[in-house]
Enzyme design. Structure first.
Site, PDB file in Angstrom:
ATOM      1  N   VAL A  60       0.445  -1.027  -0.031  1.00 13.53           N
ATOM      2  CA  VAL A  60       0.473  -0.473   0.137  1.00 13.53           C
ATOM      3  C   VAL A  60       0.542   1.000   0.096  1.00 13.53           C
ATOM      4  CG1 VAL A  60      -2.133   1.383   0.839  1.00 13.53           C
ATOM      5  CG2 VAL A  60      -1.481  -0.980   1.473  1.00 13.53           C
ATOM      6  N   ASP A  61       2.093   1.003   1.067  1.00 11.68           N
ATOM      7  CA  ASP A  61       3.002   2.251   0.811  1.00 11.68           C
ATOM      8  C   ASP A  61       3.528   2.668  -0.270  1.00 11.68           C
ATOM      9  OD1 ASP A  61       2.884   3.263   3.054  1.00 11.68           O
ATOM     10  OD2 ASP A  61       3.914   1.788   4.232  1.00 11.68           O
ATOM     11  N   ALA A  62       4.241   1.103  -1.337  1.00  8.43           N
ATOM     12  CA  ALA A  62       4.615   1.937  -2.669  1.00  8.43           C
ATOM     13  C   ALA A  62       3.845   2.001  -3.346  1.00  8.43           C
ATOM     14  CB  ALA A  62       5.181   0.206  -2.630  1.00  8.43           C
TER      15      ALA A  62
END
Length: 404
Positions: free
Chosen positions: A168-170
């Site tokens: 999700v961060d990426a």
């Protein structure tokens, strides 16, 4: 010249998504100034996997190359005034504060657009700036759990299956990067700046465009199998199987062909679209494939599958990834010297430009390493810079502040 040379980006973000987005802009030549607290950004003091560096831990090291560091206390009036002066010289502002924090610090979009009307302001949040979840912590695994993705893999009756990456961060980082570039294109053609809002929940849901539409439009529920099938909406067999010596990945092969190779008449008589999606048949296909693949080595199966045009792959750990001939050919990793961390090897530039290549311009900075340099560019005298240091408004270090 790099493609974003001449643009200045202020990176006021922490953790992974924001810094990763700003790193991409720095790789493309933008002057990225990491605006961090005088004690250093949070990620400097929190390792991944316990991998502490000499002074800069590897988590921070990986996300903050091609940046300069300005260490400033934005809770002080002088610190905010300094930032406003910097905003006036900048093109993009990136922040991922908790909702409401930017306004309390006086660095919200409405405030900064008065200083720089054509500013591209990228605001990143976990769930949105407002709404019932706005104050929830925007952490990767929490967002994975709310996105539905965990129930697309794994075995029926077992716990949901999280990703092995901070996916999700990426994806949020790349979406923010994309949004900033699009807003710059708009600004360069119209002269208008704007607010660009990105939230992690929307991003990870949008990333499941195909799966979500299969559910909403095709009305097909997520139904996990009794066997560890790789994805609930993909034809069987689809997953990782043990071989005689290691593991192999097999991806939706033509069932009659697979049946011929494995010498399983039941598979040879099957129809991909019908049997490959049927829940009980999916389990049967997985089980019989699993039993047969144990009989030969991974390379032996790879040779047989390649000869028949079926898709398969060996399974790598990181040790094999960095030594892979295609990875080496692609120059996927870069190496550079860092003053405290020595030789650094890290993933490089995923986008290749023929005329404006990405490059390493500067290694990951120490806390406030470029404070003096940046303030001098803004017209501050040596005496004024010294006074700001004396009051704790800014700091300047060359590595003596170690991780927490």
């Amino acid at each position: 010249m790099s493609i974003l040379a001449g643009y200045r980006v202020l990176d006021c973000s922490i953790a992974m998504a924001g810094p990763f987005a700003a790193l991409r802009m720095g790789d493309m030549g933008a002057d990225v100034i990491k605006v961090e607290p005088t004690t250093g950004e949070w990620q400097r003091h929190t390792s991944a996997g316990g991998a502490y560096g000499n002074i800069i831990n590897t988590s921070f090291l990986s996300l903050n190359r091609n940046k300069r560091s300005l260490a400033v206390n934005l809770k002080q009036e002088e610190g905010r005034a300094l930032l406003y002066r910097l905003v006036a010289t900048s093109d993009v502002f990136i922040q991922n504060y908790r909702p409401g924090v930017a306004a309390r610090l006086g660095v919200d979009y409405d405030t900064l657009k008065k200083i720089k009307p054509d500013l591209v302001y990228v605001s990143m949040s976990g769930y949105g700036e407002t709404g019932p979840y706005a104050k929830r912590p925007g952490q990767d695994l929490l967002l994975q759990s709310l996105s539905g993705a965990m129930l697309s893999t794994g075995v029926d009756g077992t716990p949901p299956q999280p990703s092995g990456q901070y996916v999700v961060d990426a994806i949020t980082a790349y979406t923010a990067f994309e949004g900033a570039l699009a807003a710059l294109l708009h600004r360069d053609s119209t002269g208008e700046g704007q607010l660009v809002q990105i939230n992690m929940l929307d991003v990870i849901i949008a990333n499941q465009m195909q799966e979500m539409t299969v559910f909403t439009q095709g009305r097909k529920p997520q139904r996990r199998s009794e066997e560890p099938h790789g994805h609930c909406y993909i034809l069987a067999p689809y997953g990782v199987f043990r071989t005689k010596d290691s593991f192999i990945t097999l991806v939706t092969p033509h069932l009659p062909t697979l049946g011929k190779i494995l010498d399983v008449p039941e598979l040879a008589a099957m129809d991909d679209e019908i049997d490959g999606h049927t829940l009980h048949q999916r389990d049967f296909i997985f089980r019989v494939t699993r039993e047969k693949l144990r009989e030969r080595t991974t390379q032996a199966w790879r040779d047989l599958f390649d000869a028949e045009g079926l898709w398969s792959s060996e399974v790598y750990g990181y040790e094999e990834v960095v030594a892979d001939p295609q990875v080496i050919h692609n120059v996927t990793f870069i190496e550079y010297d860092h003053p405290s961390e020595g030789k650094v090897k890290t993933p490089g530039f995923a986008i290749k430009f023929s005329k404006t290549p990405c490059s390493l311009q500067r290694p990951t900075p120490f806390v406030g390493q470029h404070t003096d340099e940046i303030l001098t560019e803004l017209g501050f005298s040596e005496q004024k810079i010294a006074a700001l240091k004396e009051t704790g408004t800014v700091t300047h270090t060359q590595g003596e502040i170690r991780h927490g």
